[in-house]
Scaffold this motif. Structure first.
Motif, short mmCIF file in Angstrom:
data_model
loop_
_atom_site.label_atom_id
_atom_site.label_comp_id
_atom_site.label_asym_id
_atom_site.label_seq_id
_atom_site.Cartn_x
_atom_site.Cartn_y
_atom_site.Cartn_z
N ASP A 187 0.93 3.58 2.09
CA ASP A 187 1.55 3.89 3.38
C ASP A 187 2.42 2.85 3.91
OD1 ASP A 187 -0.15 1.79 4.07
OD2 ASP A 187 -1.18 2.85 5.62
N THR A 195 0.85 -1.24 -0.03
CA THR A 195 0.20 0.05 0.07
C THR A 195 0.88 1.27 0.01
OG1 THR A 195 -0.13 0.21 2.37
CG2 THR A 195 -1.75 -1.15 1.28
N ARG A 253 2.46 -0.79 3.74
CA ARG A 253 2.18 -2.05 4.50
C ARG A 253 1.87 -3.19 3.33
NH1 ARG A 253 -3.51 -1.53 6.91
NH2 ARG A 253 -3.91 0.15 5.33
N THR A 254 2.26 -4.25 3.77
CA THR A 254 2.33 -5.57 2.78
C THR A 254 1.31 -6.49 3.15
OG1 THR A 254 3.69 -7.05 1.43
CG2 THR A 254 4.08 -6.89 3.83
N TRP A 259 -2.29 -7.60 6.91
CA TRP A 259 -1.67 -6.36 6.55
C TRP A 259 -0.58 -6.00 7.65
CZ3 TRP A 259 -1.90 -4.76 1.65
CH2 TRP A 259 -2.87 -4.87 1.16
N LEU A 286 1.41 -2.40 -6.46
CA LEU A 286 0.82 -1.02 -5.46
C LEU A 286 -0.75 -1.18 -5.51
CD1 LEU A 286 3.17 1.62 -6.26
CD2 LEU A 286 3.22 0.13 -4.52
N VAL A 287 -1.40 -1.66 -4.18
CA VAL A 287 -2.76 -1.62 -4.19
C VAL A 287 -3.34 -0.69 -2.97
CG1 VAL A 287 -2.67 -4.07 -5.01
CG2 VAL A 287 -2.48 -3.69 -2.77
N SER A 288 -4.71 -0.65 -2.94
CA SER A 288 -5.28 -0.19 -1.90
C SER A 288 -5.45 -1.09 -0.80
CB SER A 288 -6.49 0.50 -2.35
OG SER A 288 -7.38 0.74 -1.35
N ALA A 289 -5.35 -0.57 0.68
CA ALA A 289 -5.74 -1.27 1.66
C ALA A 289 -7.03 -2.00 1.74
CB ALA A 289 -5.31 -0.86 3.18
N GLU A 290 -7.94 -1.35 0.90
CA GLU A 290 -9.49 -1.61 0.95
C GLU A 290 -9.72 -2.66 -0.28
OE1 GLU A 290 -8.85 1.77 0.95
OE2 GLU A 290 -8.90 1.49 3.18
#
Length: 185
Positions: free
Chosen positions: A53, A51, A55-56, A153, A134-138
């Protein structure tokens, strides 16, 4: 044989591409043969979904996995078929394991390693292409329970400390894969 066991048995018969330490193809073997002692160096991939921010997404490998079951690992991993483009194989496995599609992936490096699984007597000896998405946490994730026991996460920066504190809880390749990604910044 139960469906989950049949799935894992079928995967063990799939072909992998044998490679030199420089990544040059020189043959093929079944997944089963490549992972028996002493282990044959073969092409693989590891995907880290991150993400903005930092996080993986980690997955805890399903109990039925033949190598390092129930250990935390990167978002997704697998083997391209001989001659199959790595990014295409990684996208396929993201869909199969996590129900995720249409995530652009970038290859960021290679991690070469060998690890013996004391619980199953299998060997991972891989020329591991590391890919990042790269992705959104949602992000909507629908894990296949035959592949994935659990998801979480975690801040990539804290993950190294977690691995050092409890190495047997993690797949042995995760630290190296994470190093390839974090050393880019």
């Amino acid at each position: 044989m139960r469906p989950v066991e049949a799935l894992h048995a079928a995967r063990e018969l799939e072909l992998v591409e044998l490679v030199t330490p420089e990544g040059e193809a020189h043959g093929r073997a079944t997944v089963d043969v490549a992972h028996r002692q002493p282990g044959a160096l073969h092409r693989a991939f590891s995907v880290l979904l991150l993400t903005a921010d930092g996080r993986t997404l980690l997955q805890r490998r399903a109990a039925g996995k033949t190598r390092f079951p129930l250990r935390w690992a990167n978002s997704c991993c697998g083997h391209p078929a001989p001659g199959e483009p790595v990014a295409l194989a990684a996208a396929r496995r993201l869909a199969e394991e996590l129900g995720i599609s249409d995530v652009p992936l970038s290859e960021v490096g290679v991690y070469l390693y060998r690890a013996e699984d004391p619980g199953t007597d299998r060997v991972e000896h891989e020329y591991d292409h590391v890919l990042v998405g790269l992705v959104s946490a949602e992000l909507a994730v629908a894990p296949d329970s035959a592949e994935v026991a659990e998801l979480r996460w975690v801040a990539a920066s804290a993950l190294r400390e977690e691995i050092v504190a409890a190495p047997d809880a993690y797949a042995p390749w995760l630290h190296g894969v994470l190093s390839v990604v974090l050393d880019l910044s």
